[in-house]
Enzyme design. Structure first.
Site, short mmCIF file in Angstrom:
data_model
loop_
_atom_site.label_atom_id
_atom_site.label_comp_id
_atom_site.label_asym_id
_atom_site.label_seq_id
_atom_site.Cartn_x
_atom_site.Cartn_y
_atom_site.Cartn_z
N THR A 1 -1.67 5.66 2.01
CA THR A 1 -2.89 4.86 1.93
C THR A 1 -3.02 4.01 3.19
O THR A 1 -2.07 3.36 3.61
CB THR A 1 -2.86 3.94 0.69
N LEU B 1 0.88 -1.17 0.00
CA LEU B 1 0.00 0.00 0.00
C LEU B 1 0.91 1.22 0.00
O LEU B 1 1.95 1.22 0.67
CB LEU B 1 -0.90 0.03 1.24
N ASP B 2 0.53 2.26 -0.74
CA ASP B 2 1.33 3.49 -0.74
C ASP B 2 1.41 4.04 0.69
O ASP B 2 0.53 3.79 1.52
CB ASP B 2 0.68 4.55 -1.64
N THR B 3 2.46 4.80 0.95
CA THR B 3 2.69 5.33 2.29
C THR B 3 1.46 6.02 2.86
O THR B 3 1.10 5.81 4.02
CB THR B 3 3.89 6.31 2.27
N ARG C 1 -4.87 5.67 -8.08
CA ARG C 1 -4.62 7.12 -8.08
C ARG C 1 -4.50 7.66 -9.50
O ARG C 1 -5.07 8.71 -9.83
CB ARG C 1 -3.36 7.41 -7.27
#
Length: 216
Positions: free
Chosen positions: A60, A56-58, A158
């Protein structure tokens, strides 16, 4: 905050936690806190630490799956590769969306500039990327949307949100509308298993989603 306190599911094969926004999964090159640096907090009685099965992105938050053994890791890896894992996300888009549902089928590739760095963009020669979506609620010029990515490209939701709706996710400094936390949350994870019951967990929306929590 100890990571094990954010456990949504645990058995001998798997752990699913509700990852907080702002904490990267992998150790950043510039240093700093990460799940990788604190992985021992998720041993939960086992000798070996678990392995993160996806990213997961930082910024998110939400459901993040870990395998607790090499055998489980191989099984989960196969599940991801054969696309039987369902990853549901909730996001607030900075636009009013008129349609009720749809699919975004836009190939993506990494593009770099000296000024802005890299980001994923629409590219006919890029990697296949498909995301299903449905509208949940519209309020004050923004829309709460549930996304179900069918492929697992970097920054897929995104980038697709920006490409499909002309405006990206609220709080997304790269693809959307900067200001405040990024309103993107991995809300549900469904992982079929051959010899055990399917893992099906939900992570509640963080408080910073404010009034959208009621709509979800």
């Amino acid at each position: 905050m100890i990571l094990s306190e954010r456990t949504l599911f645990i058995d001998a094969e798997a752990i699913v936690i509700d990852k907080p926004a702002g904490l990267p999964v992998d150790a950043p090159r510039r240093g700093g806190d990460s799940i990788a640096a604190r992985i021992d907090e998720l041993k939960c009685g086992f000798k070996r630490p678990p392995t993160a099965m996806h990213r997961l992105d930082t910024d998110t938050s939400g459901c993040l799956l870990f395998a607790r053994s090499p055998k489980a890791r191989a099984a989960f890896q196969k599940a991801f590769e054969t696309r039987v894992v369902e990853k549901h996300y909730l996001a607030v888009i900075a636009a009013e969306i008129g349609e009720e549902a749809g699919a975004i089928d836009i190939p993506l590739a990494k593009h770099s500039t000296a000024e802005a760095g890299w980001k994923m963009m629409s590219d006919p020669h890029g990697l296949e990327a498909t995301t299903r979506w449905r509208r949940i609620a519209v309020r004050d010029g923004s829309t709460l949307v549930e996304f179900l990515p069918l492929t697992g490209r970097t920054h897929q939701i995104r980038a697709h949100a920006r490409e499909a709706f002309g405006r990206g996710i609220v709080g997304d400094r790269v693809y959307g509308v900067p200001g405040g936390p990024m309103l993107l949350h991995a809300s549900r994870l469904v992982v079929p298993r051959e010899s055990k019951a399917t893992i099906d967990v939900t992570a509640p929306l963080p408080d910073y989603f404010a009034e959208w929590k009621n709509a979800a």
